[in-house]
Design an enzyme around this catalytic site. Structure first.
Site, PDB file in Angstrom:
ATOM      1  N   SER A  16      37.539  77.021  -5.824  1.00  0.00           N
ATOM      2  CA  SER A  16      36.172  77.395  -5.429  1.00  0.00           C
ATOM      3  C   SER A  16      35.867  76.871  -4.030  1.00  0.00           C
ATOM      4  CB  SER A  16      35.149  76.829  -6.432  1.00  0.00           C
ATOM      5  OG  SER A  16      35.211  75.406  -6.452  1.00  0.00           O
ATOM      6  N   LEU A  18      35.229  75.859  -0.252  1.00  0.00           N
ATOM      7  CA  LEU A  18      36.029  75.925   0.964  1.00  0.00           C
ATOM      8  C   LEU A  18      37.488  76.246   0.663  1.00  0.00           C
ATOM      9  CD1 LEU A  18      34.659  72.801   2.908  1.00  0.00           C
ATOM     10  CD2 LEU A  18      33.869  75.176   3.033  1.00  0.00           C
ATOM     11  N   ASP A  58      46.015  66.828 -10.639  1.00  0.00           N
ATOM     12  CA  ASP A  58      45.122  65.713 -10.360  1.00  0.00           C
ATOM     13  C   ASP A  58      45.628  65.072  -9.075  1.00  0.00           C
ATOM     14  OD1 ASP A  58      43.694  63.373 -10.161  1.00  0.00           O
ATOM     15  OD2 ASP A  58      44.203  62.615 -12.159  1.00  0.00           O
ATOM     16  N   SER A 148      34.497  65.119   6.910  1.00  0.00           N
ATOM     17  CA  SER A 148      33.094  65.507   6.773  1.00  0.00           C
ATOM     18  C   SER A 148      32.320  64.866   7.904  1.00  0.00           C
ATOM     19  CB  SER A 148      32.520  65.020   5.435  1.00  0.00           C
ATOM     20  OG  SER A 148      31.100  65.123   5.410  1.00  0.00           O
ATOM     21  N   TYR A 161      31.312  58.175  -0.332  1.00  0.00           N
ATOM     22  CA  TYR A 161      31.762  59.447   0.242  1.00  0.00           C
ATOM     23  C   TYR A 161      32.102  59.284   1.723  1.00  0.00           C
ATOM     24  CZ  TYR A 161      31.652  64.441   1.426  1.00  0.00           C
ATOM     25  OH  TYR A 161      31.976  65.710   1.868  1.00  0.00           O
ATOM     26  N   PHE A 194      27.647  73.155   4.401  1.00  0.00           N
ATOM     27  CA  PHE A 194      28.238  74.444   4.063  1.00  0.00           C
ATOM     28  C   PHE A 194      27.779  74.904   2.684  1.00  0.00           C
ATOM     29  CE2 PHE A 194      30.679  74.032   7.754  1.00  0.00           C
ATOM     30  CZ  PHE A 194      31.356  75.232   7.977  1.00  0.00           C
TER      31      PHE A 194
END
Length: 255
Positions: A16, A18, A58, A148, A161, A194
């Site tokens: 799903s 990007l 994984d 990111s 993150y 995005f």
């Protein structure tokens, strides 16, 4: 994608967002696709639509990655392009309501986003390095990791993150240097806001508000625009060791 036409690309998180957009664009450019993801239903459907294969993986588990790489190579040949899109982004503050950040959650984010990207990159590079060069430059492969803007502008609640994505930024140049003599290039893309499944789950007015924060174009990015940059990196042999912000010039506020 002339240099890599008919060769195999691996996209992690390819079920799903990007990853799915990237897989579609690479397939349209003539590459054979292997999608690594935990979402078996979406992943298998995406792979079937592209004429590729899906391998449940994984990325945080080196043994799972090794088995997936072996299966992909047996089915489609040596990987020549790897795009790491698998990742998670839960929100939690360093201290919230008197309680410390859950160390297990911090560990999970680092393991999936950063260590997972490294696991896939290092194992793919091992296979790429044993392959024959495809051009006069000695090119054997391309690795693209997903960072990111949070690596630079981490917001409140993004400590785990941002740390994971900052690690991806930090390993881009040394990994490119490590692999230079083997003919393998390494870049990273640092997307801004995005329209991925995470943001699509928000109310439309929230999506519109987030998009309005982007200077130009003043909207959320489309996954196809991320995929277009992936393809340019793959095709442009002078792009190496670079982290490219793809963000419409946004600089994130604290919250």
């Amino acid at each position: 994608m002339q240099t890599w036409d008919g060769m195999m690309a691996i996209v992690t998180g390819g079920a799903s967002g990007l990853g799915a957009a990237t897989a579609k664009r690479l397939a349209a450019g003539g590459m054979k696709l292997a999608l690594f993801d935990l979402d078996e239903d979406r992943g298998a459907a995406q792979a079937e639509a592209l004429g590729g294969i899906f391998v449940r993986t994984d990325v945080s588990d080196p043994a799972s990655v090794a088995a997936a790489m072996e299966a992909a190579e047996a089915a489609l040949g040596t990987p020549r392009v790897l795009v790491n899109c698998a990742g998670i982004g839960p929100a939690a503050k360093t201290v919230s309501r008197g309680a410390a950040h859950d160390p297990a959650l911090f560990d999970k984010v680092i393991r999936i986003n950063l260590i997972g990207s490294f696991n896939c990159a290092s194992q793919a590079a091992t296979r790429m390095s044993a392959a024959e060069p495809v051009d006069a430059d000695g090119a054997r492969g391309v690795i693209i990791n997903t960072a990111s803007v949070a690596a630079y502008d981490g917001q409140i609640g993004q400590v785990a993150y941002a740390a994971s994505k900052g690690g991806i930024v930090g390993m881009t140049l040394p990994m490119a240097r490590d692999l230079a003599q083997l003919g393998i290039r390494v870049c990273a893309i640092a997307p801004g806001l995005f329209k991925t499944p995470m943001l699509e789950g928000l109310p439309q007015e929230v999506q519109d508000s987030l998009g309005a924060q982007v200077p130009n174009p003043s909207r959320l990015g489309h996954p196809s625009e991320y995929a277009a940059l992936v393809c340019h990196i793959v095709e442009n042999p002078m792009l190496n060791g670079e982290v490219i912000r793809l963000d419409g010039a946004i600089r994130m506020a604290p919250r």
